[in-house]
Design an enzyme around this catalytic site. Structure first.
Site: not given
Lengths: 346, 340
Positions: B59, B169, B197-198, B308
Site C-alpha cells: 500500500h 509501513d 489500506e490504513e 505508525h
C-alpha cells in the site's frame, strides 16, 4: 544575521554542565561586536563592551539547555536515561536523538505500536523510566561507543514558520542570547559610557548557578535579565502575552521597580511595544541569583514570549528578539545620560 | 533503492498522489506496463511464464492527520487518519496540505501543567498545529479544512544496518515491488500499489476484483515490538531476524499450506525468516483472500519498530530477505511451460 546565529546555536548542544563544548560558535558571533572575553569557573561566557565610565551593566541570558543523561546500557542496544533539567517525558516520545558518546550516535525514542496498546494504556503518558533510546547496535558494540554519564539531546532542525515566526529546540534561552547579540551590534554603532557585559550564563536549567558566579565576578551596578516567557496558546487564558507584541516586562519584588519604570518610559518614548506580567515571588530566571549577588544588584527582567516551553518545538517571533535587543541598547544609551543613583534611590 | 525517496513523499490515506506520481514515473522509466484504476491503485504487469495469476500488493498510503477546523487565533485542529497513538504527536514538526506548509504540534509547557494534567495523555481533540500565523484569516489563506497533514521526518541510516523514516509501513513494500518489476523476471505477476489500506483496505478490494488472483502476496511493514518494555508474548517479530510470515491476524487466517511452502523456500535457500507471532493488526490480504470465489493469500513482511510513528525503524537486511524470498516464491509458482 540574528536568525543565522540562532539557528546555528540551536543546532548545537549546550546541555547544562556541558556548555564548554560548542563555545566557539558564541565567540565567533560575539567577538566582532565586543572588546574582551572571559569565562567564570562554571563556564559562563562573558563578553565585555568597554565604555568610558566606571559603570557596569550586566546582561544575562542563559546559554544552557535541558537534555538527557545516559544511565544504563541495555541488551539489544537500548539506553536508559534521566533528564537534565525539567522535561515532560511526553515530549520525548517518537523523537530522534543524538547521543554525544565517543562519537555522535543516532538514536530514536519509540514506543510500542498502537496495534498492541490498549485504549487504557494510550490515555497514560509515559514516565521517563518507561522510555528507551534505540541505537540499533548490539549491547557489546554500544558499550564501546557510549559511557554512562554521556548526554543526549533531541534532534530538531530549526524551522521557519509563517512571517518571522520560527520553531526549534533551546530557544529557551538562546532567543535571549540572540537579544544580547542584537544589543551588542547596536551599541557597537555608538560610543557608550557604561561597560556592558553580555553574559551567556551556564547551568540555569539545573539551578541558576552560572548567574550566581558570573554576577559575582562582574559585580555590576545593574542587571538586565533576559529569559523566555509563556506565549499565548489555545490552552492558556485569553489575556496571556502573545508572540510578536514585544518583550514581557516583569513587575514584582525580585525586580527594581524604578529601573523597570525607566525601561518602560524609554520604550514608550521610542515606540517599542511592550507586554507586562506581575511576578510576586520566584521568577524562575537568573534574576534569582543576580538580585542577591554580593550586596545586591538592582535588576529588570524582560521575557521573550515563547510557545511550548521545554519541548523541541519551542516557537517564537524573531521580531520580538530584534526589537528587544534594540530597546535595550536605547535603554543603555539613555541610562548613560542619566543619574543612575537618582533612579535607584529609594 | 527507492526507499529513501518513497518515505520522504507524503501519502496520507486518501491523498496518495505524490507516491503514485513517483511510482508511475519509475514504471515508465523501466518500461513496465501499468494502469491506474478508479480508486487510484496502480496495477503494473510483469509478463513472463505463467501458471497462475499472482498479485503482489503493497500500500502506498501512510497514517497521518487531516485538518478539521481553524480556530479564531489561526491554530489548526485535526483528526487522525489511520491508527495513531496520540502520544507520538507531542512536540512534532508536520507538513500541512499540498503546499506543505510547515507547522508544529506543540505541548503545554511542563511548568504550566497541573499534576492532574501530567497524569493524562493529551487527547487529539485538545491538540492543534501552529504554523506561526496569528489569525483565522491568515491561516485560511494557506490551509483548508480537509487538507492532509504528514509527519516531517527524513530518511536516516543508523546502528547496525537499520533505517529510520516515516511511512516504512508500507513504502518498504512499495520499494520491494518496484525492485522486482525492475528485474524483468521471466515469471508473470502483477505488482499492485494500493490506496487507503490504513483506513479499511479499500484499494486492495477493487484491485483484487479486477485481477482475480490465484495467489495474493502482500508485502508489508509489520508490527515489531522487541523493545525492553514489551513483555515476551507481545514481541510479535524481531528486527534483523528476517522476513516475517503471517499466520493469522484480525483480517485473515492465512492458508497454512501456502505459508509452509514459503517457509520451505526460505529454508531451502538460506533466507532468514520468522513467523509473525501475533494476531493483532491486519493488511490487504484481508480483502484479497475474499475476492470473488476466494484466493490464497500470504503476507511476507518487514518488521518495523515504532510503526505508525514519525520514527519507524526497519532493518536493511530484513528488506533484502523479503525481496529475495518474494522473488523465489514467484519463480517457484510460475515454473512450467506456459508462456503468455
Amino acid at each position: 544575521m540574528l536568525k543565522e546565529f540562532l539557528f546555528e546555536v540551536c543546532s548545537n548542544h549546550f546541555v547544562s554542565g556541558f556548555e564548554h563544548i560548542n563555545g566557539d560558535i558564541i565567540k565567533r558571533y560575539f567577538q566582532p561586536y565586543t572588546d574582551s572575553f572571559e569565562k567564570d569557573k562554571l563556564g559562563s561566557y562573558i563578553f565585555k563592551s568597554s565604555g568610558s565610565s566606571d559603570r557596569k551593566i550586566m546582561l544575562a541570558a542563559h546559554i544552557d539547555e535541558i537534555g538527557l543523561m545516559i544511565t544504563k546500557i541495555l541488551e539489544g542496544g537500548f539506553l536508559s536515561f534521566i533528564s537534565v533539567g525539567g522535561i515532560n517525558p511526553a515530549s520525548l516520545v517518537a523523537q530522534e536523538v543524538t547521543i554525544y558518546g565517543k562519537d555522535t550516535i543516532f538514536g530514536v525514542i519509540g514506543i510500542k505500536p498502537p496495534h498492541i496498546t490498549s485504549e487504557e494504556e494510550r490515555k497514560k503518558p509515559h514516565k521517563m523510566k518507561e522510555l528507551f533510546i534505540d541505537t540499533g547496535y548490539s549491547k557489546e558494540e554500544l558499550e564501546k561507543l557510549v559511557t554512562i554519564g554521556d548526554i543526549a539531546t533531541v534532534n530538531r532542525e530549526p524551522l521557519s514558520l509563517q512571517g518571522s515566526v520560527i520553531s526549534a529546540k533551546a530557544f529557551d534561552d538562546r532567543a535571549c542570547v540572540t537579544v544580547m547579540l542584537e544589543t551588542a551590534k547596536e551599541l557597537k554603532k555608538i560610543s557608550h559610557k557604561s561597560n556592558v557585559y553580555f553574559t551567556a550564563t551556564a547551568q540555569e536549567e539545573t539551578g541558576i548557578r552560572g548567574a550566581k558566579t558570573s554576577s559575582y565576578k562582574i559585580a555590576p551596578d545593574i542587571g538586565i535579565v533576559l529569559d523566555v516567557g509563556f506565549g499565548k496558546t489555545p490552552d492558556m487564558p485569553s489575556d496571556s502575552p502573545e508572540l510578536g507584541k514585544g518583550p514581557i516586562v516583569a513587575y514584582g519584588g525580585r525586580l527594581n521597580s524604578k529601573l523597570t519604570k525607566k525601561f518602560v518610559d524609554v520604550c514608550k518614548k521610542y515606540n517599542y511595544p511592550l507586554q507586562y506580567e506581575a511576578v510576586p515571588a520566584i521568577t524562575g530566571t537568573d534574576t534569582e541569583a543576580l538580585q542577591i549577588s554580593r550586596d545586591g544588584i538592582p535588576c529588570i527582567l524582560l521575557s521573550i514570549p515563547l510557545r511550548y516551553m521545554h519541548t523541541s518545538v519551542e516557537t517564537i517571533d524573531l521580531y520580538d528578539v530584534e526589537i528587544t535587543g534594540k530597546a535595550i541598547a536605547r535603554f543603555i544609551n539613555e541610562l548613560d545620560n542619566s543619574d543612575l543613583e537618582e533612579i535607584l534611590c529609594f | 533503492m527507492f526507499l529513501k525517496e518513497l518515505t520522504e513523499l507524503s501519502g496520507v490515506s486518501g491523498c496518495e498522489y505524490e507516491v503514485r506520481n513517483y511510482i508511475k514515473s519509475k514504471l515508465t522509466d523501466m518500461g513496465c506496463e501499468f494502469y491506474v484504476d478508479k480508486l487510484g491503485n496502480i496495477i503494473a504487469h510483469n509478463k513472463g511464464r505463467k501458471n497462475k495469476t499472482i498479485m503482489l500488493a503493497a500500500h502506498m498510503d501512510e497514517v497521518g492527520l487531516i485538518v478539521t477546523n481553524i480556530d479564531s487565533d489561526g491554530f489548526i485542529k485535526f483528526e487522525a487518519v489511520g491508527g495513531i497513538d496520540q502520544r507520538v504527536l507531542n512536540s512534532k514538526p508536520v507538513l500541512v496540505g499540498e503546499k506543505k506548509i510547515p507547522g508544529v504540534i506543540g505541548s503545554k509547557a511542563i511548568h504550566l501543567m497541573s499534576s492532574d494534567e501530567k497524569e493524562k495523555a493529551l487527547p487529539i481533540d485538545k491538540m492543534y498545529i501552529d504554523i506561526g500565523t496569528s489569525s483565522k484569516s491568515e491561516t485560511e489563506k494557506l490551509v483548508n479544512i480537509g487538507d492532509y497533514v504528514s509527519f516531517k521526518s527524513s530518511y536516516a541510516e543508523f546502528g547496525d544496518n537499520l533505517i529510520k523514516a516515516k511511512a516504512l509501513d508500507d513504502r518498504t513494500g512499495c520499494s520491494i515491488i518496484l525492485e522486482l518489476l525492475s528485474q524483468k523476471l521471466d515469471a508473470d505477476f502483477y505488482g499492485v500499489f494500493t490506496v487507503m489500506e490504513e483506513v479499511g483496505l479499500r484499494g486492495a478490494e477493487t484491485a483484487a476484483y479486477q485481477l482475480e488472483p490465484d495467489l495474493g502476496l502482500v508485502l508489508e511493514g509489520t508490527v515489531c515490538a522487541d523493545m525492553p518494555e514489551v513483555e515476551e508474548h507481545d514481541k510479535s517479530t524481531l528486527i534483523g531476524k528476517g522476513a516475517a510470515l503471517s499466520l493469522m491476524d484480525n483480517t485473515t487466517v492465512y492458508d497454512i499450506d501456502l505459508v509452509r511452502s514459503i517457509a520451505k523456500i526460505a529454508e531451502d535457500n538460506n533466507i532468514m525468516y520468522q513467523y509473525r507471532k501475533s494476531a493483532a493488526g491486519g493488511n490487504d490480504a484481508g480483502v484479497i483472500h475474499k475476492t470473488k470465489n476466494g484466493a490464497k493469500a500470504a503476507a511476507i513482511s518487514v518488521p518495523c519498530r515504532y510503526i505508525h510513528s514519525p520514527v519507524s525503524v526497519a532493518s536493511k537486511k530484513d528488506i533484502e530477505s523479503v525481496l529475495l524470498l518474494t522473488k523465489l516464491v514467484i519463480l517457484e509458482n510460475q515454473k512450467g511451460e506456459k508462456h503468455v
